[in-house]
Design an enzyme around this catalytic site. Structure first.
Site, short mmCIF file in Angstrom:
data_model
loop_
_atom_site.label_atom_id
_atom_site.label_comp_id
_atom_site.label_asym_id
_atom_site.label_seq_id
_atom_site.Cartn_x
_atom_site.Cartn_y
_atom_site.Cartn_z
N LYS A 46 0.84 -1.20 0.00
CA LYS A 46 0.00 0.00 0.00
C LYS A 46 0.87 1.25 0.00
O LYS A 46 0.62 2.21 -0.74
CB LYS A 46 -0.87 -0.01 1.27
N PHE A 164 -16.67 11.62 9.28
CA PHE A 164 -18.01 11.33 8.74
C PHE A 164 -18.01 11.17 7.23
O PHE A 164 -19.03 11.31 6.58
CB PHE A 164 -18.98 12.44 9.15
N LEU A 165 -16.83 10.90 6.64
CA LEU A 165 -16.80 10.87 5.18
C LEU A 165 -17.53 9.66 4.62
O LEU A 165 -17.56 8.59 5.21
CB LEU A 165 -15.37 10.95 4.64
N GLY A 272 -25.27 -1.57 3.47
CA GLY A 272 -24.15 -2.51 3.65
C GLY A 272 -22.89 -1.69 3.79
O GLY A 272 -22.93 -0.53 4.18
N CYS A 275 -19.14 0.10 7.29
CA CYS A 275 -19.41 0.96 8.44
C CYS A 275 -20.76 0.71 9.09
O CYS A 275 -20.83 0.26 10.22
CB CYS A 275 -19.28 2.42 8.02
N LYS A 338 -22.44 0.12 -2.75
CA LYS A 338 -23.16 1.28 -3.30
C LYS A 338 -22.41 1.72 -4.54
O LYS A 338 -21.26 1.31 -4.75
CB LYS A 338 -23.25 2.40 -2.26
C1 UGA Z 1 -21.34 5.89 6.07
C2 UGA Z 1 -21.85 7.26 6.55
O1 UGA Z 1 -22.80 7.79 5.62
C3 UGA Z 1 -20.68 8.23 6.70
O2 UGA Z 1 -21.15 9.47 7.23
C4 UGA Z 1 -19.65 7.62 7.66
O3 UGA Z 1 -18.52 8.45 7.81
C5 UGA Z 1 -19.19 6.27 7.11
O4 UGA Z 1 -20.34 5.40 6.97
C6 UGA Z 1 -18.22 5.69 8.09
O5 UGA Z 1 -18.63 5.31 9.18
O6 UGA Z 1 -17.02 5.71 7.81
P1 UGA Z 1 -20.63 4.91 3.67
O7 UGA Z 1 -20.46 3.60 4.38
O8 UGA Z 1 -19.59 5.39 2.73
O9 UGA Z 1 -20.79 6.08 4.76
O10 UGA Z 1 -21.98 4.77 2.87
P2 UGA Z 1 -23.41 5.49 2.83
O11 UGA Z 1 -23.44 6.48 1.74
O12 UGA Z 1 -23.82 5.92 4.18
O13 UGA Z 1 -24.31 4.25 2.38
C7 UGA Z 1 -24.43 3.11 3.24
C8 UGA Z 1 -25.38 2.10 2.66
O14 UGA Z 1 -26.73 2.56 2.77
C9 UGA Z 1 -25.18 1.77 1.18
O15 UGA Z 1 -25.24 0.36 1.05
C10 UGA Z 1 -26.34 2.45 0.49
O16 UGA Z 1 -26.73 1.76 -0.68
C11 UGA Z 1 -27.42 2.35 1.55
N1 UGA Z 1 -28.48 3.38 1.45
C12 UGA Z 1 -28.18 4.70 1.58
C13 UGA Z 1 -29.81 3.00 1.26
O17 UGA Z 1 -30.11 1.81 1.14
N2 UGA Z 1 -30.78 3.96 1.20
C14 UGA Z 1 -30.50 5.28 1.33
O18 UGA Z 1 -31.44 6.10 1.29
C15 UGA Z 1 -29.17 5.66 1.53
#
Ligand code: UGA
Length: 463
Positions: A46, A164-165, A272, A275, A338
């Site tokens: 890495k 929170f990214l 999924g 996180c 996602k």
């Molecule tokens: C999430 C949080 O959104 C971030 O703020 C946080 O920093 C991050 O975890 C972490 O803990 O590091 P992330 O895992 O990148 O971020 O993904 P999200 O955009 O939150 O999506 C999570 C899942 O929810 C995906 O599988 C997405 O498809 C699903 N999702 C999202 C839904 O099924 N419906 C929605 O309306 C939104």
């Protein structure tokens, strides 16, 4: 504890320990903001990739930023903790906290080891800053461990700065966060963190300064809330299925209420990734340990609703296939958890593909970016290198990750390639009317199998 008079480095040299999604992005963005940064990882491959300007995962915009940061001369990578201890005035710990095997608890092994590797080597006043997501109480406990192990004892301070990214928006979320949270134990630690984030604070980013426990809790509470909101609308989808109601219209109507809002109210296959699933489990586990398990017992239901969506998606594919999956050819569109990510950790899409396969379907997976990672995780599935290849000859098409490539595909053209025009839209991402007009049987969770016969219903999906 130190007095506020202890000198603060106005333009601190930084190290970032752990160069995964979080750490690599943080290191690159801090260098972009003008700081001298050393990224450290135990993984030599890495470090070599990043040093050569290659980001070892898919994140839009990050490779360009990495090259700019390397060219600026402000960013380097290393595997050497002694070099890190010598170099940095502020050290960010960004290593992973995966779910422990055989338990819902977080595995803190990497976090503890990163802090101790630094603590035993640092010989002048410095600030260690945890960014990893940890159970409440960890920062306090690690402060004790670190100060016991450190040659300078209590002069080595610890703070927590949760991150929170979102994957796919990592650069934007780091440079323009919704808020910053500093969990600190002294005015000096706060002042040092303010200096480290000066460029982000200068653009008006809200700052919450808190104690260590609150800072840890903000992160897990935020992710739990997001997971709950998603499972809430998916629970409503279950009710819709039993009543013939339409969950998309429901979500649209709910979302117009400013108190509810339409973000994270998108029904479908559920959440999924690395996180949300593990964080709600670790939170529930920690709450039990603290004697307040009941307060977050609902998170078990949030998890269960989410898991049921995967099973119900398999049910829909089976129904469309005529009642059995044995020998049915399924094109599984998407593997990442996602879109705009190649991350397949706890990916609903791959889980569905695996369940279809275990029921005897012949599954061909296609994902624009996550194919390699998916293949490594589930080598038994077949993988296609294009959308056309995946759908050719399919009896049922299952859209599982809503990449733009799938949204924008032409149903007529796809229809000419498949063996049967049947589609399960696991993410409510396709234009149902368009597919139906093109002769497809279209099914989605929480939608009636036959559309309501009212012509003027507005069918906007929630964005
Ligand atoms: C999430 C949080 O959104 C971030 O703020 C946080 O920093 C991050 O975890 C972490 O803990 O590091 P992330 O895992 O990148 O971020 O993904 P999200 O955009 O939150 O999506 C999570 C899942 O929810 C995906 O599988 C997405 O498809 C699903 N999702 C999202 C839904 O099924 N419906 C929605 O309306 C939104």
């Amino acid at each position: 504890m130190t007095t506020p008079q202890a000198p603060v480095a106005a333009h601190p040299r930084m190290t970032v320990i752990g160069t995964g999604y979080l750490g690599a992005t943080h290191a690159i963005c801090m260098a972009m903001l003008g700081f001298d940064v050393l990224g450290v990882d135990v993984d030599e491959a890495k470090v070599a990739a990043l040093s050569a300007g290659r980001v070892p995962f898919f994140e839009p915009g990050l490779p360009e930023r990495l090259r700019e940061a390397l060219d600026s001369g402000r960013l380097r990578f290393s595997t050497d903790f002694a070099e890190a201890a010598d170099f940095g005035e502020v050290h960010f710990v960004c290593v992973g906290t995966p779910q422990a095997s055989g338990s819902h608890a977080a595995d803190l092994h990497f976090v503890e080891s990163a802090f101790l590797e630094l603590a035993t080597r640092i010989r002048r006043k410095a600030l260690l800053v945890g960014k990893s997501t940890v159970p409440i109480g960890t920062a306090q406990r690690i402060t004790g461990l670190v100060q016991d192990a450190s040659p300078i004892g209590g002069r080595l301070e610890l703070a927590w700065n949760p991150e929170f990214l979102r994957e796919g928006f990592a650069v934007h979320d780091t440079l323009h966060p919704d808020r910053l949270v500093f969990g600190v134990g002294s005015p000096w630690a706060e002042a040092q963190l303010r200096a480290a984030f000066a460029p982000v604070l200068e653009i008006g980013t809200p700052l919450v300064v808190a104690d260590l426990a609150t800072a840890e809790l903000v992160k897990v509470a935020a992710n739990s809330y997001l997971a709950t909101k998603i499972s809430y609308i998916n629970a409503m989808a279950e009710v819709c299925e039993a009543t013939g109601a339409d969950v998309n219209l429901l979500a649209t109507a709910l979302g117009y209420d400013g108190r509810i809002g339409d973000r994270f109210l998108k029904p479908g296959l559920g959440f999924g990734g690395g996180c949300l699933p593990k964080d709600i489990r670790a939170f529930a586990h920690r709450a039990q340990e603290l004697g307040v398990g009941q307060a977050v017992a609902f998170l078990g239901e949030v998890d269960a609703i989410n898991t049921r969506r995967r099973v119900r998606t398999v049910d829909l594919v089976r129904e469309l296939a005529g009642g059995s999956l044995a020998g049915v050819r399924v094109a599984a569109l998407g593997a990442a958890f996602k879109p705009n990510s190649d991350d397949v950790r706890d990916a609903p899409a791959l889980d569905v593909a695996r369940m279809l396969y275990l029921e005897g379907a012949s599954v061909t997976v296609y994902d624009p970016e996550a194919g390699e990672n998916a293949h490594r995780a589930y080598p038994d599935l077949d993988y296609a290198s294009s959308l056309v290849e995946a759908v050719t000859g399919a009896d049922v098409v299952a859209l599982l990750t809503e990449w733009d490539e799938f949204r924008s595909a032409d149903p007529e053209r796809l229809g000419d390639l498949v063996a049967g025009r049947r589609v399960v839209d696991g993410r409510h991402a396709l234009d149902a009317d368009r597919y139906r007009r093109a002769g497809w049987e279209y099914r989605a969770l929480g939608l009636p199998s036959v559309p309501a016969g009212v012509d003027n219903i507005e069918r906007d999906a929630v964005g």
